[in-house]
Design an enzyme around this catalytic site. Sequence first.
Site, PDB file in Angstrom:
ATOM      1  N   GLY A 101      69.044  17.178 -30.919  1.00  0.00           N
ATOM      2  CA  GLY A 101      69.632  16.764 -29.648  1.00  0.00           C
ATOM      3  C   GLY A 101      69.387  17.829 -28.593  1.00  0.00           C
ATOM      4  N   GLY A 109      71.420  18.836 -37.076  1.00  0.00           N
ATOM      5  CA  GLY A 109      70.386  19.717 -37.602  1.00  0.00           C
ATOM      6  C   GLY A 109      70.881  21.156 -37.655  1.00  0.00           C
ATOM      7  N   GLY A 163      80.821  24.192 -31.957  1.00  0.00           N
ATOM      8  CA  GLY A 163      81.235  23.374 -33.096  1.00  0.00           C
ATOM      9  C   GLY A 163      81.990  24.137 -34.158  1.00  0.00           C
ATOM     10  N   THR A 171      71.053  28.799 -43.057  1.00  0.00           N
ATOM     11  CA  THR A 171      70.914  27.883 -41.929  1.00  0.00           C
ATOM     12  C   THR A 171      71.017  28.636 -40.604  1.00  0.00           C
ATOM     13  OG1 THR A 171      73.260  27.339 -42.047  1.00  0.00           O
ATOM     14  CG2 THR A 171      71.763  25.892 -43.224  1.00  0.00           C
ATOM     15  N   GLN A 231      68.446  28.584 -37.433  1.00  0.00           N
ATOM     16  CA  GLN A 231      68.809  28.281 -36.046  1.00  0.00           C
ATOM     17  C   GLN A 231      68.322  29.356 -35.083  1.00  0.00           C
ATOM     18  OE1 GLN A 231      73.077  27.014 -36.208  1.00  0.00           O
ATOM     19  NE2 GLN A 231      72.306  25.646 -34.669  1.00  0.00           N
ATOM     20  N   LYS A 288      81.020  33.535 -34.122  1.00  0.00           N
ATOM     21  CA  LYS A 288      80.673  33.084 -32.777  1.00  0.00           C
ATOM     22  C   LYS A 288      79.569  32.036 -32.924  1.00  0.00           C
ATOM     23  CE  LYS A 288      81.585  37.716 -30.935  1.00  0.00           C
ATOM     24  NZ  LYS A 288      80.939  38.940 -30.392  1.00  0.00           N
ATOM     25  N   GLY A 308      74.043  28.315 -32.040  1.00  0.00           N
ATOM     26  CA  GLY A 308      73.041  27.284 -31.773  1.00  0.00           C
ATOM     27  C   GLY A 308      72.181  27.574 -30.561  1.00  0.00           C
ATOM     28  N   GLU A 309      72.709  28.330 -29.616  1.00  0.00           N
ATOM     29  CA  GLU A 309      71.981  28.500 -28.366  1.00  0.00           C
ATOM     30  C   GLU A 309      71.495  29.924 -28.092  1.00  0.00           C
ATOM     31  OE1 GLU A 309      73.891  25.321 -25.442  1.00  0.00           O
ATOM     32  OE2 GLU A 309      75.144  25.854 -27.131  1.00  0.00           O
TER      33      GLU A 309
END
Lengths: 173, 694
Positions: B235, B465, B507, B589, B593, B656, B659-660
């Site tokens: 996404g 994902g 999340g 994971t 990421q 923390k 993802g970004e």
Amino acid sequence: MEQEITIKVDGTGHRLTVDTRTTLLDALRERLGITSPKKGCDHGQCGACTILLAGRRINSCLALAVAFEDEEIVTAEGLAEDGGLHPMHRSFIEHDAFQCGYCTPGQIVSAVGMLEEASSGWPSSVTADLDADEIVLADEEIRERMSGNLCRCAAYVNIVSAISETAGGEARR
Amino acid sequence: MSITTTGRAIGRAVDRIEGPQKVTGTARYAYEHETEYPLYLYPVQSEIARGRVARIDARSAEALPGVVIVITHENAPQLADTHDKELAVLQSDEVAFRGQYVGAVVAESFEVARHAARLVSVVYDEESHDVGLRADRVDLYAPDQLNAGFETDTAEGDVDGALSSAAVTLDETYTTPMEHNNPMEPHTTVAVWDEGDLTLYDSTQGVHTVRRTVARIFGLERDRVRVVAPHVGGGFGSKGLPHANTILTTLAAQMIEGRPIKFALTRQQMFSGVGYRTPTIQRIRLGADEEGRLTAISHDVIELSAKIKEFAEQTASATRTMYATENRRTTHRLAALDLPVPSWMRAPGEAPGMYALEVAMDEMAERCDLDPIEFRTRNEPEVDAETGLPYSSRNLIACLREGAERFGWEGRDPTPRARRDGRWLIGTGVAAAMYPVYRMPGTRARVRSLGEGRYAVEIGAVDIGTGTWTALTQIAADALGVGIGAIELRIGDTNLPSASVAGGSSGITVWGSTIFEAARLFRERHGEDPSEGDTVEAGTPDNPETENYSMSAFGAYFAEARVDEDTGEVRVPRMTGVFAVGQVINAQTARSQFIGGMTMGLGMALHEESLVDERFGHVVNHDFAEYHIPTNADVGEIDVAWIDEEDPHVNPMGSKGIGEIGIVGSPAAVANAVYHATGVRVRDLPITPDKLLR
Ligand code: FES
Ligand code: FES
């Protein structure tokens, strides 16, 4: 216009009637409910729809279903003969060679097809010696040969290590 | 909220629990759920960028065998709420951007629907449109606030005075292009409307977000709407908010009750109407004293929004806290254009903003005759400059040092164009990044005993994902003090308790904290040996520490660039990223990421650019052949590490979001390496060969 065809997918024969415009990808996904090959672009630009046709990898979105009467197709779901996990599947899991998983069945089928191409001695555009009897699958070769399969999650680094390990394992066997 | 658990599952490298389904391709994405007698929707998109639909002739489409209906604004049902103009699908004859849905064909097959959509003839009353973003536009305006609630402008001290008296100054403009998220799974909705109950299989970052929006727009009770998304094919923000495709599909389902309606966007359609990153024009001015201490920072941003709905990216927000200075100013100005609505794309704000700031810092370090790491170290702030609060943890310098060591930074000759290998010019670059810890409201989690020491943990979160399936299982295991095998996690369905959107890297902070709370209450009420069926549901607990601390993740990025002197081709054989993100939940994971974010940043630096043809108002390079994202061969070695960071304040896991942060500093590191290799400072992304050969 419609036509009846017979295709064999992952070892099972299917008889179905398709619109002559139906791609092999849509025939699998929409008509047979075999959704392991994914649709990422429908234009042969991403590799998500990769399947093995008579052992060779192809983009099923660029193939019209009616042209494949009596052909044998293998998807990522049918790679392992016993319906379990193929070594390439396992290596992808162990190396975390995916995130969202949408490109993944295509990557895996492509990797299996690619190893076959390499062991048949097919050079790629980064192969230094075109006449070499044996292709050494260095990372650079894997990257080049796998560049038809896009991954927006960008699992490439892990895809290379997953394939490299599987390739090494196969060579050792 | 002050105990950090060092449980047995959190922190481990656990294989994705849905891995076997994903590698075999049996995990079900939105389009792939089994439905009976589905119909296929294909949209008719406007061919003008502004005006009105004067006439639609659908007769030849309707006459095609297999066509069930052609929907236009003339026969579409009235929506209950049309305030959101992006989502007021087929409610009027107005056209606000090229590619907008002006109709849809629903047919018995995909092939027929697509064929029929081409037969729908639309006559427009075209009006002149305006899609060009330029700094000298006279109609630039200041929005009331920015995305995520940030202030539009900030000012402290006397920036102009400090700049005019500074020993060293910089005044440069950096531009970034329009970019499209392009998750590999296209935006998809399958809608089934059955006797007033609506089920949506949707490709979304938030099933509850979709439910809320769709219920409001169609005037339905929320509990009549179910949204299901067990697996989502990426996404990166574009699936964070529902877009017009979901509304269009639902409209069709309302008109043809009982038959499932399937609509997956084509790749081309992904370039209009599901969001994108705004292009930016960023002017940065810096002043420093003789010691290389920043005396002034000014960051003025010009970017675009759509006329039909405002989206104001917080591009300069990171500049407000990243470095210490007494005089600082940030501004954001928008041009409202006849374009689709921009939206979230991985690290909206930070990604383009920190690209500009971190290239400016590299340039300034050179002007101050300092190593770029030393320059950043001298400007490391003590507290959050915006709020005056201390950081719950801020280990940027540790990341830079650790990264320098791993990458082999020491002894680097700062002279540009000093190293070469034949035709290849070689350079290295560094950049830093921050990403805030966001918390979002509206999450609940349920813990239920399944007997024999097993527990169901239910939360309406999604896995796009990011590893949610696995990470939340690990968190639930530690929260309940059991092994991960004892947890049956249930996510991706509005039948499960409400959860916030998978966005803003929030999340795990939100969902994890809520699971911890539910587990704590469960043990409090039912003890260590509960009866089968014992259940507790809890909401996200307040974290009073957010009043006392500023919370952000940090990262340091290193890149080596090799540039072909004759062709301008750029290769990046290796990158290193070191992160300070508190407790990592799943080492495997998480690493993926970070690598994924850094690679997307590599694409932002070198490849990605959506080109709008101003004559027509659409993105012309609207497919993967022309909108380039990194391929396997574009990516070299990526080394990722994180430092041990204990943050007892941030949440019960001490984690923390991750993802970004991976994308944020990556483009600047590459850009700085390309400069070091070539001596050519490209301030306009992406760095394509033509810009190096000028
Ligand atoms: S779907 Fe076939 S290559 Fe993209
Ligand atoms: S794993 Fe998401 S696109 Fe490859």
